[in-house]
Scaffold this motif. Structure first.
Motif, PDB file in Angstrom:
ATOM      1  N   ASN A  63     -37.099  -9.065 -37.297  1.00 54.14           N
ATOM      2  CA  ASN A  63     -36.733  -7.839 -36.525  1.00 54.14           C
ATOM      3  C   ASN A  63     -37.469  -6.729 -36.740  1.00 54.14           C
ATOM      4  OD1 ASN A  63     -35.190  -9.307 -34.503  1.00 54.14           O
ATOM      5  ND2 ASN A  63     -33.352  -9.387 -36.046  1.00 54.14           N
ATOM      6  N   LEU A 123     -36.547  -6.662 -31.231  1.00 52.87           N
ATOM      7  CA  LEU A 123     -35.203  -7.112 -31.762  1.00 52.87           C
ATOM      8  C   LEU A 123     -34.889  -8.630 -31.021  1.00 52.87           C
ATOM      9  CD1 LEU A 123     -32.762  -6.616 -33.544  1.00 52.87           C
ATOM     10  CD2 LEU A 123     -31.439  -5.585 -31.457  1.00 52.87           C
ATOM     11  N   GLU A 124     -34.908  -9.523 -31.737  1.00 52.22           N
ATOM     12  CA  GLU A 124     -34.544 -10.707 -31.192  1.00 52.22           C
ATOM     13  C   GLU A 124     -35.558 -11.085 -29.862  1.00 52.22           C
ATOM     14  OE1 GLU A 124     -33.021 -12.580 -32.949  1.00 52.22           O
ATOM     15  OE2 GLU A 124     -31.824 -11.036 -34.352  1.00 52.22           O
ATOM     16  N   THR A 126     -36.931  -8.768 -27.740  1.00 51.94           N
ATOM     17  CA  THR A 126     -37.082  -7.833 -26.537  1.00 51.94           C
ATOM     18  C   THR A 126     -37.490  -6.481 -27.407  1.00 51.94           C
ATOM     19  OG1 THR A 126     -35.172  -8.987 -25.735  1.00 51.94           O
ATOM     20  CG2 THR A 126     -35.563  -6.673 -25.085  1.00 51.94           C
ATOM     21  N   TYR A 128     -37.842  -2.355 -27.254  1.00 53.45           N
ATOM     22  CA  TYR A 128     -37.007  -1.274 -26.963  1.00 53.45           C
ATOM     23  C   TYR A 128     -37.825   0.093 -27.599  1.00 53.45           C
ATOM     24  CZ  TYR A 128     -33.259  -4.580 -26.490  1.00 53.45           C
ATOM     25  OH  TYR A 128     -32.722  -5.740 -26.180  1.00 53.45           O
ATOM     26  N   HIS A 186     -27.869   4.350 -32.765  1.00 48.91           N
ATOM     27  CA  HIS A 186     -26.942   4.497 -31.733  1.00 48.91           C
ATOM     28  C   HIS A 186     -26.927   3.212 -30.645  1.00 48.91           C
ATOM     29  CE1 HIS A 186     -23.771   5.895 -28.685  1.00 48.91           C
ATOM     30  NE2 HIS A 186     -24.517   5.605 -27.688  1.00 48.91           N
ATOM     31  N   PHE A 187     -28.136   2.746 -30.663  1.00 50.93           N
ATOM     32  CA  PHE A 187     -28.507   1.416 -29.817  1.00 50.93           C
ATOM     33  C   PHE A 187     -27.986   0.316 -30.508  1.00 50.93           C
ATOM     34  CE2 PHE A 187     -31.155  -2.051 -29.297  1.00 50.93           C
ATOM     35  CZ  PHE A 187     -30.885  -2.480 -27.857  1.00 50.93           C
ATOM     36  N   LEU A 188     -28.287   0.319 -31.752  1.00 51.62           N
ATOM     37  CA  LEU A 188     -27.699  -0.865 -32.516  1.00 51.62           C
ATOM     38  C   LEU A 188     -26.487  -1.026 -32.796  1.00 51.62           C
ATOM     39  CD1 LEU A 188     -30.432  -0.765 -35.594  1.00 51.62           C
ATOM     40  CD2 LEU A 188     -30.343  -2.379 -33.613  1.00 51.62           C
ATOM     41  N   GLN A 190     -24.327   0.086 -30.363  1.00 52.66           N
ATOM     42  CA  GLN A 190     -23.699  -0.441 -29.053  1.00 52.66           C
ATOM     43  C   GLN A 190     -23.971  -1.896 -28.969  1.00 52.66           C
ATOM     44  OE1 GLN A 190     -26.207   1.886 -26.456  1.00 52.66           O
ATOM     45  NE2 GLN A 190     -24.389   2.685 -25.629  1.00 52.66           N
ATOM     46  N   GLU A 191     -24.893  -2.391 -29.415  1.00 49.29           N
ATOM     47  CA  GLU A 191     -25.341  -3.756 -29.640  1.00 49.29           C
ATOM     48  C   GLU A 191     -24.447  -4.444 -30.517  1.00 49.29           C
ATOM     49  OE1 GLU A 191     -27.749  -5.317 -27.216  1.00 49.29           O
ATOM     50  OE2 GLU A 191     -27.189  -3.222 -26.256  1.00 49.29           O
ATOM     51  N   LYS A 192     -23.625  -3.813 -31.123  1.00 45.12           N
ATOM     52  CA  LYS A 192     -22.535  -4.420 -32.210  1.00 45.12           C
ATOM     53  C   LYS A 192     -23.308  -4.843 -33.359  1.00 45.12           C
ATOM     54  CE  LYS A 192     -18.827  -3.961 -29.569  1.00 45.12           C
ATOM     55  NZ  LYS A 192     -19.226  -2.715 -28.794  1.00 45.12           N
ATOM     56  N   ILE A 193     -24.694  -4.459 -33.792  1.00 48.16           N
ATOM     57  CA  ILE A 193     -25.522  -5.056 -34.640  1.00 48.16           C
ATOM     58  C   ILE A 193     -25.100  -4.098 -35.978  1.00 48.16           C
ATOM     59  CG2 ILE A 193     -27.583  -5.076 -35.696  1.00 48.16           C
ATOM     60  CD1 ILE A 193     -28.534  -5.542 -32.486  1.00 48.16           C
TER      61      ILE A 193
END
Length: 196
Positions: A63, A123-124, A126, A128, A186-188, A190-193
């Motif tokens: 990643n 990331l995995e 996909t 962004y 913030h995105f990470l 939200q994705e619970k990473i």
């Protein structure tokens, strides 16, 4: 979680390491033994960030996120833009780039400029993108010894000091890269990473 920041630039790495939560292990290109010269042949900042990130994911299977930044100066038709790092030539010398920019700005009344950073995250499987912008003005002469690149000749909006005169914490709060990275974090979250 291991996350590669696709850079060998220690200045950038130090800036970002201060912002990363403890549950992310941030790796540089040096850490993963990647020393190839990844061609930045895109015609946009976003394109170059995507090129770097997708190359690392494809060849090293991590990643990864990569950034590209450009300084866009109004009086120079938004140059140097995508060519910011090699404005004065392929040797990518900060001092030479600054001197050429100041020479090209000689006599120009409009000193408005902005830094634009785009971060591409793979990331995995996909992809962004996240963008950060810092508006400001170009000085007549360099000032300050912190930072790198065009920092000594860029005064951010609302300030009287150049980026190179600010502490790294102050710069991170208002910089283009800091803003783009904040969106990435913030995105990470939200994705619970990561936990915010």
């Amino acid at each position: 979680m291991k996350l590669v920041f696709a850079t060998h630039n220690l200045h950038k790495l130090k800036e970002i390491q201060k912002l990363v939560p403890k549950n992310i292990q941030l790796l540089s290109l040096t850490d993963i033994d990647c020393f190839e010269d990844i061609a930045e042949t895109a015609t946009t900042i976003q394109g170059n960030a995507l090129l770097k990130a997708s190359y690392i994911q494809e060849h090293y299977h991590f990643n990864v996120f990569a950034d590209d930044t450009g300084l866009e100066v109004e009086a120079l038709n938004n140059a140097p833009g995508v060519f910011s790092a090699r404005y004065a030539g392929e040797h990518k010398n900060d001092a030479d780039n600054v001197q050429l920019l100041l020479k090209n700005m000689d006599g120009k009344v409009n000193r408005n400029a902005k830094f634009r950073t785009v971060i591409a995250l793979c990331l995995e499987g996909t992809t962004y993108t996240f963008e950060g912008i810092a508006k400001g003005t170009i000085t007549q002469t360099p000032a300050g010894c912190n930072g790198f690149g065009y920092d000594p000749i860029f005064i951010p909006e609302g300030y009287t000091s150049t980026f190179a005169e600010l502490s790294s914490d102050e710069k991170n709060r208002i910089s283009h890269r800091g803003k783009a990275f904040e969106k990435l974090l913030h995105f990470l979250a939200q994705e619970k990473i990561i936990k915010e």
